[in-house]
Design an enzyme around this catalytic site. Structure first.
Site, short mmCIF file in Angstrom:
data_model
loop_
_atom_site.label_atom_id
_atom_site.label_comp_id
_atom_site.label_asym_id
_atom_site.label_seq_id
_atom_site.Cartn_x
_atom_site.Cartn_y
_atom_site.Cartn_z
CG HIS A 27 -1.79 1.22 1.34
ND1 HIS A 27 -1.37 2.35 2.00
CD2 HIS A 27 -3.01 1.48 0.84
CE1 HIS A 27 -2.33 3.27 1.92
NE2 HIS A 27 -3.34 2.76 1.23
CB THR A 33 1.22 -9.25 -11.98
OG1 THR A 33 1.33 -7.83 -11.96
CG2 THR A 33 0.94 -9.74 -13.40
CG ASP A 35 -3.81 -10.17 -4.95
OD1 ASP A 35 -3.03 -10.15 -3.98
OD2 ASP A 35 -4.88 -9.54 -4.98
CB CYS A 91 -4.06 -2.99 -13.63
SG CYS A 91 -5.05 -4.24 -12.79
#
Length: 792
Positions: free
Chosen positions: A416, A683, A685, A732
């Protein structure tokens, strides 16, 4: 021979922009000033004008009349039509014979240039230099072509025609239309310049572009041709030199893996080669320039700056043949401020390292440390502070926006803190393990987000003055005006927050490949289900409409793909009303994405209502993307909920899914049969689920690799099946911002790549280069036989 269409550099000056464009005029100006510029000549804009006004096409019209007719019928906002029509123009220009009067002059000038070096033929670079008749000061940098290591008069003539043709690329045409330029009055000059057989080369800024310190010169250097440095294909050495004293204040020796050299097989054009193979392993981490050369380059830069009266961005090279320094190009730096404010904190020249981690968001930021451990403490972070925490979460975003830099204990380059920092343009270092213990409230530190280092104190050579700190914190990049390249593979941008929509749109991206919902929904400050239960659904929908509208409006008519909510339970738990959220051992594998959306359909329904509102307002550039899909039934049920609120998938909006699990990749055919407009690879995850690696765990991050053969095989399979069903493919995840991954994806046939805002320009260059390579290889394959299919 008296020339009509040729001007030698020594005949030109800065006032000749209307005749030879900015590049040609600049080279003439430098030559007259006694700067060592490789000699050459310009095929003037008059030659292009003569060509288009005198050469006839099949129906008897002049080429100019034929071009203007096509352009008058072209809607530049219709991407497909623009691409097709401009391609016709380029093909026509290249196919037509060059008028003999122009061809003879080019042949003679090239012969004269070669004879200066006692040769029949010399290697030259042929570069485009555009100019507008009524607006000679207009900038067209970066829009037209450059050809290196061109040899022979016929090759030169061919490349001049190709430069002319590049005036009509789709992107250059679109740019002129949007800037209000009259297409009929924009011309192009071709610069033909003796090629420097570069042993070393690079770029120099005669004012430090990170700190705006005009007393310093920054030099970037690498092996081989300078194209590697300019394009970002290699991380160069970096040297900082103090003007006047010529003291070398700083040297950062980079690991230079590749270099660009003249193609040894053909003797023409350029190729990338590994430094270790071409020069030897010891050259990879060897200092490129000697100290004497560093000072020589710096002094030359100061001389050029003095001539122009403004800091310059200069391309330079040392010639392997004669060992001399040459200046290839110089242009003004456009982001420097005239005034510099007084220092607000005592600075140091020392560079004492306090911490090292992963450089997650580039740039340099400095300030006072504020350590926080949860979102309840964010008010402690004031404008210009350095935010230090275990790991950021969406509730900390207001504080992140105020920070000069961010440092975390945990996380990798896809966490994050990394994603949001890159989007906000704030330097960040993640995964330091113990920043919250080593750094104390009130300490002054300098954070280098590029190299992943935190230094003690305010390091003057990195940061400079406080006002300039803000420039570095905002991205601090030196930008020279110019439109991006046109690529067949669309290059899009990821957007996490509506507030950065304008900045993201300014990158020239072809659309938004990922608009995240999390910050808009969690930003209301209350658990969204609690909000809805309290009868405030309309308020939630309105918040979403406002946020999404900012993005679709900034990008219109370019497409924006909105991903429905995908926040793990630990992020919901910290919100008021989140007390009943389950305690999950691993939230990344838990109740999130479409799983939660279907279990709590009131959330998904509110999102679809917001999209429906925007569609009714006339925004036809929105797509909906479902996260963490692993069952066909999830897609079917989501469509049913969309229809409940009057939103018709595939008609009102494009409908797609994220490919984030091996399951979704393996059932892609079933998903396509159910009905999809697009898929997008998440990608971050997909890699962690395929390799069983927690991507936010710095202890195992070294094993995290989006280019692992297993991940690539899943991606390859999905693209192949999607093409069979006419489903668009995109990416993305963070891997979309990796140049190496971008090359692989282009070769696999992906339709678009969505990158972080700071990576869009680089990824577009990489994509364009790879597409050109594929075209070349296809031609070679046709001539010399079949090649094996790409394997991993």
């Amino acid at each position: 021979m008296a020339y009509r269409f040729i001007k030698w550099f020594e005949e030109l000056g800065k006032e000749d922009v209307p005749l030879v464009g900015g590049k040609g005029a600049n080279l003439g100006e430098l030559t007259k000033a006694g700067i060592p510029v490789p000699p050459g000549f310009c095929v003037t804009a008059e030659a292009y004008k003569y060509f288009v006004e005198n050469v006839k096409v099949e129906d008897g019209r002049t080429l100019q009349e034929w071009i203007m007719d096509i352009i008058s019928k072209t809607n530049v906002d219709d991407s497909k039509q623009l691409q097709e029509n401009t391609a016709k123009i380029r093909e026509k220009i290249i196919s037509l014979e060059m008028p003999e009067e122009i061809a003879k002059e080019i042949e003679q000038a090239y012969k004269e240039l070669s004879q200066r070096f006692g040769k029949d033929e010399v290697y030259v670079a042929v570069r485009s230099s555009a100019t507008a008749e009524d607006l000679p000061e207009a900038s067209f940098a970066g829009q037209q072509e450059t050809y290196l290591d061109v040899l022979g008069a016929d090759d030169v003539k061919d490349k001049v025609k190709r430069c002319w043709a590049s005036l009509w690329t789709a992107r250059a045409t679109f740019y002129r239309a949007k800037q209000g330029f009259d297409h009929s009055k924009v011309y192009l000059s071709a610069v033909v310049q003796k090629m420097v057989n570069s042993e070393t080369s690079g770029v120099m800024f005669t004012a430090n572009p990170v700190t705006n310190d005009r007393s310093e010169i920054m030099i970037n250097a690498a092996w081989g041709l300078g194209e590697a440095v300019v394009s970002g294909a290699v991380t160069p050495d970096e040297y900082i030199v103090e003007k006047g004293t010529w003291k070398i204040k700083e040297k950062i020796i980079a690991k230079k893996e590749i270099m660009i050299v003249r193609n040894p097989e053909t003797g023409k054009g350029t190729v990338k080669v590994p430094v270790a193979e071409y020069l030897g392993p010891e050259w990879v981490e060897k200092q490129v320039l000697t100290d004497e050369q560093i000072v020589e380059v710096a002094k030359m830069g100061a001389k050029i700056e003095e001539h122009y009266g403004w800091p310059q961005d200069i391309e330079w090279a040392y010639d392997k043949d004669d060992g001399k320094l040459y200046i290839v190009q110089s242009r003004p730096i456009t982001t420097l401020k005239d005034e510099v404010k007084a220092e607000e904190a005592e600075m140091t020249e020392e560079m004492k390292v306090l911490l090292k981690g992963l450089g997650a968001s580039p740039g340099v930021g400095a300030g006072r440390v504020v350590v926080i451990f949860d979102a309840s403490e964010i008010d402690k972070v004031k404008e210009g502070d350095v935010l230090v925490t275990t790991m950021t979460n969406p509730d900390m975003v207001p504080a992140m926006k105020r920070a000069a830099a961010i440092v975390t204990d945990e996380g990798g380059r896809t966490c994050h803190a990394a994603i949001v920092s890159r989007e906000l343009g704030i330097p960040a270092v993640v995964g330091t393990k113990n920043a919250t213990k080593v750094l104390k409230d009130g300490m002054l530190v300098t954070v280098d987000g590029t190299r992943g280092v935190v230094y003690e104190g305010i390091v003057k050579s990195l940061v400079g003055k406080k006002e300039e700190e803000k420039v570095a914190g905002a991205g601090g990049q030196v930008v020279v005006a110019g439109a991006p390249l046109v690529t067949a593979t669309e290059v899009k941008v990821n957007v996490s927050m509506p507030e950065v929509a304008e900045r993201a749109a300014a990158t020239g991206a072809d659309g938004v490949g990922l608009l995240r919902a999390e910050h808009m929904i969690l930003g209301i400050g209350v658990h969204p289900v609690k909000f809805i239960k309290e009868g405030k659904e309309d308020e939630l929908v309105e918040k979403l409409v406002e946020g999404i509208r900012k993005v679709v409006e900034a990008f219109y008519p370019r497409r924006v793909w909105y991903r429905t909510l995908d926040a793990p339970t630990n992020e919901f738990r910290e919100l008021p009303g989140g007390e009943d959220e389950p305690e999950e051992r691993n939230p990344m594998l838990g109740w999130r994405g479409i799983r939660r959306g279907l279990d709590q359909p009131e959330l998904l329904r509110a999102e679809f209502k917001a999209i429906k509102r925007l569609v009714d307002e006339g925004y036809d550039n929105i797509g909906v993307m479902l996260p963490l899909v692993s069952h066909v039934e999830q897609l079917r049920e989501a469509k049913r909920i969309a229809r409940e609120v009057g939103l018709e998938p595939h008609k009102d909006v494009e409908f797609g899914v994220m490919i984030e699990t091996p399951a979704s990749a393996l059932i892609i055919e079933d998903l396509c049969k159910e009905g999809l407009d697009f898929v997008s690879f998440g990608t971050n995850d997909l890699t962690q689920y395929t390799l069983a690696i927690d991507r936010d765990n710095e202890r195992v991050f070294k094993l995290y690799d989006e280019k692992h053969p297993a991940v690539l095989k899943l991606i390859k399979h999905v693209i192949k099946v999607a093409k069979k069903y006419g489903v668009e493919t995109s990416i993305c995840g963070q891997a979309g911002s990796d140049p190496k991954m971008a090359k692989i994806l282009v070769r696999l046939g992906i339709d678009s790549i969505s990158a972080n805002p700071d990576a869009v320009e680089l990824i577009r260059k990489v994509v364009a280069q790879e597409e050109q390579k594929i075209i070349f290889e296809a031609a070679r394959k046709k001539l010399f036989g079949e090649e094996d299919e790409l394997e991993f």
